[in-house]
Design an enzyme around this catalytic site. Structure first.
Site, short mmCIF file in Angstrom:
data_model
loop_
_atom_site.label_atom_id
_atom_site.label_comp_id
_atom_site.label_asym_id
_atom_site.label_seq_id
_atom_site.Cartn_x
_atom_site.Cartn_y
_atom_site.Cartn_z
N SER A 52 0.86 -1.19 0.00
CA SER A 52 0.00 0.00 0.00
C SER A 52 0.89 1.23 0.00
O SER A 52 2.04 1.17 0.48
CB SER A 52 -0.85 -0.02 1.27
N TYR A 112 -0.59 -0.34 10.35
CA TYR A 112 -0.77 -0.96 9.03
C TYR A 112 0.37 -0.57 8.09
O TYR A 112 0.95 -1.42 7.40
CB TYR A 112 -2.12 -0.50 8.50
N1 LIG Z 1 -8.66 -1.10 -0.59
C1 LIG Z 1 -7.66 -0.26 -0.81
O1 LIG Z 1 -7.85 0.94 -1.10
C2 LIG Z 1 -6.24 -0.77 -0.71
C3 LIG Z 1 -5.20 0.16 -0.96
C4 LIG Z 1 -3.89 -0.29 -0.89
C5 LIG Z 1 -3.62 -1.61 -0.58
N2 LIG Z 1 -4.65 -2.49 -0.33
C6 LIG Z 1 -4.32 -3.88 -0.06
O2 LIG Z 1 -5.03 -4.70 -0.97
C7 LIG Z 1 -5.24 -6.00 -0.37
C8 LIG Z 1 -6.71 -6.38 -0.49
O3 LIG Z 1 -7.47 -5.44 0.25
P1 LIG Z 1 -9.03 -5.23 0.01
O4 LIG Z 1 -9.26 -3.79 0.09
O5 LIG Z 1 -9.46 -6.04 -1.17
O6 LIG Z 1 -9.60 -5.89 1.37
P2 LIG Z 1 -11.04 -6.54 1.69
O7 LIG Z 1 -12.05 -6.17 0.68
O8 LIG Z 1 -11.29 -6.24 3.12
O9 LIG Z 1 -10.75 -8.10 1.52
C9 LIG Z 1 -9.83 -8.74 2.37
C10 LIG Z 1 -9.87 -10.23 2.11
O10 LIG Z 1 -8.89 -10.87 2.96
C11 LIG Z 1 -9.54 -11.80 3.83
N3 LIG Z 1 -8.80 -11.78 5.10
C12 LIG Z 1 -8.60 -10.72 5.93
N4 LIG Z 1 -7.87 -11.09 6.99
C13 LIG Z 1 -7.59 -12.41 6.82
C14 LIG Z 1 -6.88 -13.37 7.58
N5 LIG Z 1 -6.29 -13.05 8.75
N6 LIG Z 1 -6.78 -14.64 7.12
C15 LIG Z 1 -7.37 -14.99 5.95
N7 LIG Z 1 -8.06 -14.12 5.18
C16 LIG Z 1 -8.17 -12.85 5.62
C17 LIG Z 1 -11.00 -11.31 3.92
O11 LIG Z 1 -11.94 -12.32 4.26
P3 LIG Z 1 -12.30 -12.64 5.82
O12 LIG Z 1 -12.61 -11.33 6.47
O13 LIG Z 1 -13.46 -13.57 5.73
O14 LIG Z 1 -11.08 -13.29 6.38
C18 LIG Z 1 -11.21 -10.87 2.46
O15 LIG Z 1 -11.40 -12.01 1.64
C19 LIG Z 1 -4.72 -5.89 1.06
O16 LIG Z 1 -3.43 -6.42 1.13
C20 LIG Z 1 -4.70 -4.38 1.32
O17 LIG Z 1 -3.77 -4.04 2.30
C21 LIG Z 1 -5.95 -2.08 -0.39
#
Ligand SMILES: NC(=O)c1ccc[n+]([C@@H]2O[C@H](COP(=O)([O-])OP(=O)(O)OC[C@H]3O[C@@H](n4cnc5c(N)ncnc54)[C@H](OP(=O)(O)O)[C@@H]3O)[C@@H](O)[C@H]2O)c1
Length: 238
Positions: free
Chosen positions: A142, A155
């Protein structure tokens, strides 16, 4: 470039992980997927299984036993793992407290999910990748791992650690045929981002489906190491 066929994707039940897994399934890439909540993971796996072979096991990536079970089930079903996408991530409490008030146990939990768990999966898949002289490891980072945004310290520090771990890993793997990429997907409208900015309307942000194609491009990226901004990769190829 060789065709990659078997991918382990963490956090594939929603958000970015779901969209990347969808695109991989459409290419016939066989999948090993995980997330903690059973029902959304099962729904996603049912969808993928219309297009490809899927192993779905619910659990916490920070649980070493779950990580072992996941990789073992993948090996048992498919015989190898070509691609590891460490996408699952922990934000910490919402709203996010400043570092001065960040509970230390929470910080440890964030580090465990965002840094230790990815390394545990890397350690489990690497021997096979080394033996075959090929493999792809993608760690999702990120801009919070680079920029100093107030309240994003726990984070952000975990993502900075994941990025540096990736750099060192790539140096250690030089010449092995195993590629290591760090990908910043950019701001997306997802559950995690909404938790990071409660009450803020994020509907103007791109959804994860718009950056997922970058992860298909990376399958054929020849570099041994790279830090990519997914939105830029997609924009360049559009
Ligand atoms: N969204 C943004 O703007 C953004 C920006 C920069 C980077 N990112 C990065 O992109 C990636 C995806 O983020 P996202 O925004 O798509 O998140 P999200 O929509 O919250 O999805 C997260 C996924 O990970 C699973 N998860 C979370 N904790 C877990 C654990 N301890 N063990 C197994 N599964 C787990 C969740 O399912 P469960 O809750 O059922 O476990 C869900 O499937 C992350 O690495 C995040 O840091 C996101």
């Amino acid at each position: 470039m060789h065709t990659t066929q078997i991918a382990l994707i963490t956090g594939a039940s929603r958000g970015l992980g779901l969209e990347v897994a969808r695109l991989y399934a459409r290419r016939g890439i066989r999948l090993i997927v995980t997330a903690r909540e059973v029902a959304p993971l099962q729904r996603a796996a049912d969808e993928f299984s219309l297009l490809t072979d899927v192993v779905a096991i619910a659990g916490d990536v920070a649980d070493p036993e779950h990580a072992r079970r996941l990789v073992a089930a993948g090996f048992e079903r498919f015989g190898r793992i070509d691609v590891l996408i460490n996408n699952a991530s922990e934000l910490g409490p919402s709203p996010m407290p400043p570092l001065e008030q960040l509970p230390l146990q929470t910080f440890e939990d964030v580090l465990r999910v965002n840094v230790v768990a990815p390394l545990s999966l890397i350690q489990l898949v690497l021997p096979g990748m080394r033996a075959r002289g090929s493999g792809l490891i993608v760690n999702i980072t990120s801009d919070a791992g680079v920029q100093a945004y107030p309240t994003w310290g726990g984070y952000g520090a975990s993502k900075a650690a994941l990025e540096h771990l990736s750099r060192v890993l790539a140096a250690e793997l030089e010449g092995s045929g195993v590629r290591v990429f760090v990908v910043d997907p950019g701001d997306m409208d997802t559950a995690m981002h909404r938790a990071a900015e409660p009450g803020v309307d994020l509907s103007h942000l791109p959804g994860p489906a718009s950056v997922a194609p970058a992860f298909v491009q990376l399958l054929d990226e020849d570099a041994a190491f790279g830090r990519f901004e997914a939105q830029r990769l997609v924009a360049v190829s559009a």
